[in-house]
Motif scaffolding. Structure first.
Motif, PDB file in Angstrom:
ATOM      1  N   ILE A  18       0.836  -1.203   0.000  1.00 39.44           N
ATOM      2  CA  ILE A  18       0.000   0.000   0.000  1.00 39.44           C
ATOM      3  C   ILE A  18       0.878   1.263   0.000  1.00 39.44           C
ATOM      4  O   ILE A  18       1.903   1.326   0.676  1.00 39.44           O
ATOM      5  CB  ILE A  18      -0.949  -0.034   1.217  1.00 39.44           C
ATOM      6  CG1 ILE A  18      -1.908  -1.234   1.089  1.00 39.44           C
ATOM      7  CG2 ILE A  18      -1.711   1.266   1.402  1.00 39.44           C
ATOM      8  CD1 ILE A  18      -2.733  -1.290  -0.195  1.00 39.44           C
ATOM      9  N   SER A  21      -1.054   7.792   1.723  1.00 41.20           N
ATOM     10  CA  SER A  21      -2.449   8.210   1.572  1.00 41.20           C
ATOM     11  C   SER A  21      -2.598   9.411   0.638  1.00 41.20           C
ATOM     12  O   SER A  21      -1.978  10.451   0.843  1.00 41.20           O
ATOM     13  CB  SER A  21      -2.982   8.567   2.966  1.00 41.20           C
ATOM     14  OG  SER A  21      -4.074   9.440   2.876  1.00 41.20           O
ATOM     15  N   PRO A 230       0.050   5.374   5.566  1.00 39.84           N
ATOM     16  CA  PRO A 230      -0.480   4.482   4.512  1.00 39.84           C
ATOM     17  C   PRO A 230      -1.946   4.802   4.188  1.00 39.84           C
ATOM     18  O   PRO A 230      -2.697   5.230   5.055  1.00 39.84           O
ATOM     19  CB  PRO A 230      -0.365   3.081   5.135  1.00 39.84           C
ATOM     20  CG  PRO A 230       0.676   3.202   6.194  1.00 39.84           C
ATOM     21  CD  PRO A 230       0.589   4.615   6.715  1.00 39.84           C
ATOM     22  N   ASP A 231      -2.305   4.596   2.945  1.00 38.33           N
ATOM     23  CA  ASP A 231      -3.635   4.975   2.467  1.00 38.33           C
ATOM     24  C   ASP A 231      -4.678   3.925   2.890  1.00 38.33           C
ATOM     25  O   ASP A 231      -4.670   2.798   2.380  1.00 38.33           O
ATOM     26  CB  ASP A 231      -3.595   5.097   0.936  1.00 38.33           C
ATOM     27  CG  ASP A 231      -4.812   5.791   0.385  1.00 38.33           C
ATOM     28  OD1 ASP A 231      -5.930   5.487   0.841  1.00 38.33           O
ATOM     29  OD2 ASP A 231      -4.657   6.652  -0.496  1.00 38.33           O
ATOM     30  N   TYR A 232      -5.568   4.298   3.792  1.00 42.50           N
ATOM     31  CA  TYR A 232      -6.531   3.283   4.254  1.00 42.50           C
ATOM     32  C   TYR A 232      -7.641   3.036   3.243  1.00 42.50           C
ATOM     33  O   TYR A 232      -8.316   2.002   3.292  1.00 42.50           O
ATOM     34  CB  TYR A 232      -7.074   3.607   5.662  1.00 42.50           C
ATOM     35  CG  TYR A 232      -8.104   4.706   5.765  1.00 42.50           C
ATOM     36  CD1 TYR A 232      -7.745   6.036   5.645  1.00 42.50           C
ATOM     37  CD2 TYR A 232      -9.444   4.419   6.018  1.00 42.50           C
ATOM     38  CE1 TYR A 232      -8.680   7.047   5.770  1.00 42.50           C
ATOM     39  CE2 TYR A 232     -10.390   5.421   6.149  1.00 42.50           C
ATOM     40  CZ  TYR A 232     -10.003   6.739   6.014  1.00 42.50           C
ATOM     41  OH  TYR A 232     -10.935   7.739   6.130  1.00 42.50           O
ATOM     42  N   THR A 235      -5.946   0.610   0.898  1.00 41.87           N
ATOM     43  CA  THR A 235      -5.931  -0.661   1.641  1.00 41.87           C
ATOM     44  C   THR A 235      -7.291  -1.344   1.517  1.00 41.87           C
ATOM     45  O   THR A 235      -7.391  -2.520   1.168  1.00 41.87           O
ATOM     46  CB  THR A 235      -5.660  -0.402   3.150  1.00 41.87           C
ATOM     47  OG1 THR A 235      -4.459   0.327   3.281  1.00 41.87           O
ATOM     48  CG2 THR A 235      -5.584  -1.697   3.939  1.00 41.87           C
ATOM     49  N   ILE A 251      -1.843  -7.980   1.860  1.00 37.76           N
ATOM     50  CA  ILE A 251      -1.851  -6.530   1.638  1.00 37.76           C
ATOM     51  C   ILE A 251      -0.962  -5.959   2.731  1.00 37.76           C
ATOM     52  O   ILE A 251      -1.277  -6.083   3.921  1.00 37.76           O
ATOM     53  CB  ILE A 251      -3.298  -5.996   1.709  1.00 37.76           C
ATOM     54  CG1 ILE A 251      -4.160  -6.764   0.683  1.00 37.76           C
ATOM     55  CG2 ILE A 251      -3.354  -4.500   1.432  1.00 37.76           C
ATOM     56  CD1 ILE A 251      -5.616  -6.740   0.980  1.00 37.76           C
ATOM     57  N   LYS A 252       0.175  -5.401   2.328  1.00 38.67           N
ATOM     58  CA  LYS A 252       1.136  -5.007   3.365  1.00 38.67           C
ATOM     59  C   LYS A 252       1.358  -3.494   3.396  1.00 38.67           C
ATOM     60  O   LYS A 252       0.934  -2.789   2.496  1.00 38.67           O
ATOM     61  CB  LYS A 252       2.449  -5.762   3.209  1.00 38.67           C
ATOM     62  CG  LYS A 252       3.142  -5.584   1.897  1.00 38.67           C
ATOM     63  CD  LYS A 252       4.400  -6.423   1.856  1.00 38.67           C
ATOM     64  CE  LYS A 252       5.260  -5.959   0.704  1.00 38.67           C
ATOM     65  NZ  LYS A 252       6.476  -6.668   0.525  1.00 38.67           N
ATOM     66  N   ASN A 253       2.055  -3.063   4.434  1.00 34.64           N
ATOM     67  CA  ASN A 253       2.250  -1.633   4.719  1.00 34.64           C
ATOM     68  C   ASN A 253       0.912  -0.971   5.062  1.00 34.64           C
ATOM     69  O   ASN A 253       0.570   0.091   4.529  1.00 34.64           O
ATOM     70  CB  ASN A 253       2.940  -0.912   3.555  1.00 34.64           C
ATOM     71  CG  ASN A 253       3.400   0.485   3.931  1.00 34.64           C
ATOM     72  OD1 ASN A 253       3.808   0.697   5.061  1.00 34.64           O
ATOM     73  ND2 ASN A 253       3.308   1.430   3.017  1.00 34.64           N
ATOM     74  N   VAL A 254       0.149  -1.632   5.933  1.00 29.09           N
ATOM     75  CA  VAL A 254      -1.168  -1.094   6.295  1.00 29.09           C
ATOM     76  C   VAL A 254      -1.245  -0.851   7.808  1.00 29.09           C
ATOM     77  O   VAL A 254      -0.451  -1.394   8.576  1.00 29.09           O
ATOM     78  CB  VAL A 254      -2.317  -2.050   5.880  1.00 29.09           C
ATOM     79  CG1 VAL A 254      -2.216  -2.432   4.426  1.00 29.09           C
ATOM     80  CG2 VAL A 254      -2.343  -3.323   6.723  1.00 29.09           C
ATOM     81  N   ASP A 278       1.133  -5.085  10.521  1.00 34.11           N
ATOM     82  CA  ASP A 278       1.148  -4.142   9.402  1.00 34.11           C
ATOM     83  C   ASP A 278       0.750  -4.814   8.087  1.00 34.11           C
ATOM     84  O   ASP A 278       1.121  -4.365   7.011  1.00 34.11           O
ATOM     85  CB  ASP A 278       2.528  -3.485   9.272  1.00 34.11           C
ATOM     86  CG  ASP A 278       3.609  -4.519   9.021  1.00 34.11           C
ATOM     87  OD1 ASP A 278       3.290  -5.731   9.021  1.00 34.11           O
ATOM     88  OD2 ASP A 278       4.759  -4.129   8.817  1.00 34.11           O
ATOM     89  N   TYR A 279       0.033  -5.922   8.169  1.00 39.92           N
ATOM     90  CA  TYR A 279      -0.443  -6.565   6.939  1.00 39.92           C
ATOM     91  C   TYR A 279      -1.812  -7.214   7.195  1.00 39.92           C
ATOM     92  O   TYR A 279      -2.195  -7.447   8.350  1.00 39.92           O
ATOM     93  CB  TYR A 279       0.550  -7.639   6.452  1.00 39.92           C
ATOM     94  CG  TYR A 279       0.552  -8.889   7.295  1.00 39.92           C
ATOM     95  CD1 TYR A 279      -0.298  -9.961   7.002  1.00 39.92           C
ATOM     96  CD2 TYR A 279       1.371  -8.999   8.420  1.00 39.92           C
ATOM     97  CE1 TYR A 279      -0.329 -11.103   7.804  1.00 39.92           C
ATOM     98  CE2 TYR A 279       1.348 -10.132   9.220  1.00 39.92           C
ATOM     99  CZ  TYR A 279       0.491 -11.183   8.906  1.00 39.92           C
ATOM    100  OH  TYR A 279       0.454 -12.304   9.701  1.00 39.92           O
TER     101      TYR A 279
END
Ligand code: EPU
Length: 419
Positions: A18, A21, A230-232, A235, A251-254, A278-279
């Motif tokens: 991800i 944001s 990170p862009d939710y 995500t 889906i990582k970096n969340v 974070d995933y």
């Protein structure tokens, strides 16, 4: 102009990372003009909305350099020039230059901003807030002239917890004399990210992420380094897509807390999820249950995920109801989904019913706005045959490297330029 072409029907698996944001980055970049030293912002998504803001900064005379996801902005020598309407119309977030330039120069002239056509999108709350801080607002021919001898801290209660008004008023109040309290403030993660950026520059803001934000005005803001959250919404879009079509997609970096409302709905729908620090790992279940959603301000179900969710609900067994409470015109994707074989019915401009499960077939469809476009990308991946999404530029405004990210997890998707 671009179109997206998808050959749908195959399961996706692998990892999606991800990006930063969009709705945070589009506020952080204009906020940089508050500082007369160079600021560095990392994890900035490479999307066309950022290109448009870059164009505005360059027009004002800022020095901007971009290297991968890092943007350095030196606004020390900017001039307070009118931003041409054709640039400010490119995106909604051009309105953040109102708060930022007003704070810096005590005067700003700006055209009404652009953005997706999802409702009337008035900016009365921004203007009322500027007035509370001591500014005078004149409106003429789609242009606003906002001036102030000086800006003074004030108590501002927002009639609605508007994201844009909350951020714009933080920008305007950050160097005002005295203390500003914004009550009924928006609480979205990007509000916190913008407040953190301003605090990294030396601002005194507390309470961001709650409904009351306190800003004690400071005289000077200094250089800093900051990272976009990170862009939710990105995500959530990939989570929805994975719930329909994936086997073990990671889906990582969340930040899972930011998508709590969606996790809860996907749980109801029977989607197996593994939530890490974070995933999020998702596989589509054999059978999806129907559910109802009602969009609300954060931490409620986000309006920006309502349209992608409509596509998923088409795959669920039974009747689902969607209520849209934020925007008046956010169901145009349903007409396009119906062309592909979905059964949806618009009851009012705020309420729709989705019947499922429906077999979707590839068709030529039209992205009417950014998240409608995301809804159609998901539909195209689910559908059998070829889907062509016209007006794909809307999608490129908000989803970084969407073609590459989806190709890497096995999607047959491409982007073509059209005349
Ligand atoms: N509103 C007013 N007066 C105002 C401001 C807002 O009546 O002065 C109303 C709006 O008409 C709308 C509601 O309040 O009915 C919410 O508006 P808000 O100000 O919160 O939205 P925004 O700042 O214009 C941002 C995002 C949108 C997202 C909304 C809600 C940006 C650039 N845009 O818009 O993102 O839907 O918050 O979360 O941050 C998108 O990413 O697809 C998108 C449209």
């Amino acid at each position: 102009m671009h179109k997206i072409i998808i050959e749908g029907g195959n399961k996706l698996s692998g990892e999606v990372k991800i990006s930063g944001s969009k709705n945070a980055a589009v506020a952080l970049v204009p906020a940089a003009v508050l500082c007369d030293e160079e600021v560095t912002i990392a994890n900035v998504p490479n999307i066309s909305d950022i290109d448009a803001l870059d164009e505005i900064l360059s027009h004002l005379g800022a020095t901007v350099s971009r290297d991968c996801d890092v943007i350095k902005i030196d606004a020390s020598k900017i001039e307070n020039k009118l931003i041409p309407e054709k640039i400010s119309k490119k995106l909604r977030a051009s309105y953040y230059f109102m708060g930022a330039l007003l704070s810096r120069f005590k005067k700003v002239e700006m055209y009404f901003p652009g953005g997706c056509s999802i409702g009337a999108r008035p900016i009365n709350l921004h203007l009322k807030g500027f007035e509370a801080l001591g500014a005078k607002v004149k409106e003429k021919d789609n242009m606003f002239v906002i001036t102030a001898d000086k800006l003074k801290g004030a108590k501002i209660n927002l009639d609605f917890a508007s994201v844009g008004a909350t951020i714009n008023l933080m920008l305007a109040a950050v160097k005002a004399e005295g203390t500003t309290i914004i009550s009924n403030a928006a609480k979205e993660p990007h509000i916190v990210n913008v407040a953190t950026f301003l605090n990294n520059m030396g601002a005194k803001i507390s309470g961001a992420g709650t409904s009351e934000i306190k800003i004690v005005g400071v005289k000077h803001l200094r250089a800093c380094f900051h990272e976009v959250v990170p862009d939710y919404i990105e995500t959530g879009t990939y989570m929805i897509l994975a719930s329909a079509m994936a086997k073990n997609m990671i889906i990582k970096n969340v930040i899972p807390d930011h998508v709590e409302a969606l996790i809860s709905k996907l749980d109801e729908m029977g989607v197996p999820m593994e939530i890490g620090v974070d995933y999020i790992k998702i596989s589509s279940p054999d059978k999806l249950n129907c559910t109802n959603i009602k969009t609300q301000v954060y931490p409620g179900f986000p309006t920006d995920l309502q349209q992608p969710m409509a596509t998923l609900l088409n795959q669920a067994h039974g009747k689902s109801v969607i209520e849209e409470t934020i925007w008046e015109n956010r169901f145009l994707n349903l007409f396009e989904l119906n062309k592909m074989g979905a059964t949806t019915e618009l009851l009012t401009t705020e309420k729709a019913i989705i019947f499922g499960p429906c077999k979707l077939h590839g068709k030529v469809v039209n992205a009417t706005d950014l998240r409608a476009g995301a809804s159609l990308v998901i539909a195209g991946l689910i559908a059998d045959g070829k889907t062509i999404i016209k007006n794909a530029d809307y999608i490129l405004r908000g989803y970084e490297n969407i073609i590459e990210k989806l190709s890497r997890v096995g999607a047959k998707i491409s982007l073509e330029e059209i005349e």
